[in-house]
Design an enzyme around this catalytic site. Structure first.
Site, mmCIF file in Angstrom:
data_model
loop_
_atom_site.group_PDB
_atom_site.id
_atom_site.type_symbol
_atom_site.label_atom_id
_atom_site.label_comp_id
_atom_site.label_asym_id
_atom_site.label_seq_id
_atom_site.Cartn_x
_atom_site.Cartn_y
_atom_site.Cartn_z
ATOM 1 N N ASP A 1 37.209 -64.012 31.849
ATOM 2 C CA ASP A 1 36.454 -62.823 32.260
ATOM 3 C C ASP A 1 35.570 -62.269 31.142
ATOM 4 O O ASP A 1 35.686 -62.667 29.977
ATOM 5 C CB ASP A 1 37.406 -61.734 32.783
ATOM 6 N N ASP B 1 48.796 -53.109 35.409
ATOM 7 C CA ASP B 1 48.790 -52.976 36.871
ATOM 8 C C ASP B 1 49.068 -54.319 37.551
ATOM 9 O O ASP B 1 48.862 -54.478 38.746
ATOM 10 C CB ASP B 1 47.446 -52.389 37.354
ATOM 11 N N HIS C 1 47.591 -57.198 36.928
ATOM 12 C CA HIS C 1 46.436 -58.076 37.149
ATOM 13 C C HIS C 1 46.488 -59.350 36.305
ATOM 14 O O HIS C 1 47.054 -59.362 35.217
ATOM 15 C CB HIS C 1 45.100 -57.336 36.937
ATOM 16 N N GLU D 1 42.107 -57.056 40.045
ATOM 17 C CA GLU D 1 42.819 -55.800 40.153
ATOM 18 C C GLU D 1 43.615 -55.758 41.465
ATOM 19 O O GLU D 1 43.381 -56.571 42.370
ATOM 20 C CB GLU D 1 41.806 -54.649 40.094
HETATM 21 P P1 PGA Z 1 46.830 -57.259 26.873
HETATM 22 O O1 PGA Z 1 46.060 -57.369 28.253
HETATM 23 O O2 PGA Z 1 47.094 -58.666 26.434
HETATM 24 O O3 PGA Z 1 45.886 -56.553 25.958
HETATM 25 O O4 PGA Z 1 48.106 -56.516 27.141
HETATM 26 C C1 PGA Z 1 46.544 -58.218 29.227
HETATM 27 C C2 PGA Z 1 45.691 -58.157 30.455
HETATM 28 O O5 PGA Z 1 45.109 -57.095 30.752
HETATM 29 O O6 PGA Z 1 45.600 -59.178 31.142
#
Ligand code: PGA
Length: 262
Positions: free
Chosen positions: A66, A141, A143, A148
């Protein structure tokens, strides 16, 4: 699904890096799907260490999950002022290893026509023969990438609106220190879809820290639902490995028979 629980973040990162390295040893021109965020940083450090010992990335091809919409790498800015995921990958991995720039793919947040960019990104993945190993974190959340809550399990690479939770997490992790306000942050991103991710031949999902314990339990043991898009791992047909540190694993009730603690 193989669930591997390690005592510390460092051990977890070394184990995850060993899975990436094994994939590359088996197939030197393999296609690795890469993730950004704080979780994989340790894995990338270990891959850099392996490279310093002679590990070769010269034939490896990569596709990132992404990128923020409206954001592109700007090497004239200091790293902490450049929030693009392209810059993150450059600083945290690519510039330290012998990967060829032409083999690296990060969604172009500055694409003039994001819709056709997304279609072309899917085509490029297909043309490369598909993803051999996809690295994944998990958002608070639930994801995967920027899929999302509510994203279809059939979704493909597309533009997605970020949730309040994700905006908040990103603000705390990255934007605050750059002096960028919540309003100025990008609110949209280009993301591979859940359908795209589920087509990878193998998945390596990672999580660390107690703040991820609840969502990891939901994703791995709760109902399969697009309200927690990472729960798609439960219906994934390929080879899935989940690497956790002890804290992130703390909410799991029934470990899968294949899971093991080391
Ligand atoms: P993080 O993010 O590794 O910074 O916890 C994970 C994500 O949002 O997929």
């Amino acid at each position: 699904m193989d669930i591997v629980i390690k005592e510390t973040y460092l051990e977890m990162s070394k184990y995850a890096a060993s899975i990436v390295a094994e994939t590359i040893i088996k197939k030197p021109d393999c296609v690795i799907g890469l993730a950004t965020g704080s979780t994989p940083i340790g894995t990338y450090r270990e891959l850099i260490r392996l490279h310093r010992e002679g590990f070769d990335f010269s034939r490896v091809r990569t596709f990132n999950l992404d990128e923020y919409l409206g954001v592109g790498m700007d090497l004239s800015k200091p790293y902490h002022m450049d929030q693009s995921y392209a810059r993150f990958m450059y600083e945290e991995l690519f510039r330290h290893i012998n990967i060829k720039p032409e083999n690296v793919h990060v969604p172009d947040g500055l694409a003039k026509d994001p819709e056709s960019f997304c279609r072309a990104y899917e085509e490029k993945i297909a043309k490369a023969g598909g993803i051999d190993l996809q690295l994944l974190g998990i958002g608070m959340d639930g994801h995967w990438a920027f899929n999302e809550p509510g994203s279809s399990f059939n979704s493909r690479t597309r533009v997605e609106k970020l949730t309040k939770q994700t905006l908040n997490d990103n603000y705390e992790a990255f934007y605050k220190k750059a002096g960028i306000s919540r309003e100025e942050m990008p609110h949209y991103a280009i993301t591979m879809g859940i359908g795209t991710i589920l087509e990878a031949k193998a998945i390596l999902m990672m999580a660390n820290g107690s703040k991820k314990a609840e969502i990891i339990a939901k994703a791995l043991e709760g109902p399969v639902t697009n309200e927690v898009t990472a729960s798609a791992i439960q219906i994934y047909q390929g080879e899935a490995t989940v690497v956790l540190d002890r804290e992130a694993a703390a909410g799991l009730k029934q470990l899968a028979p294949s899971s093991h603690c080391t």
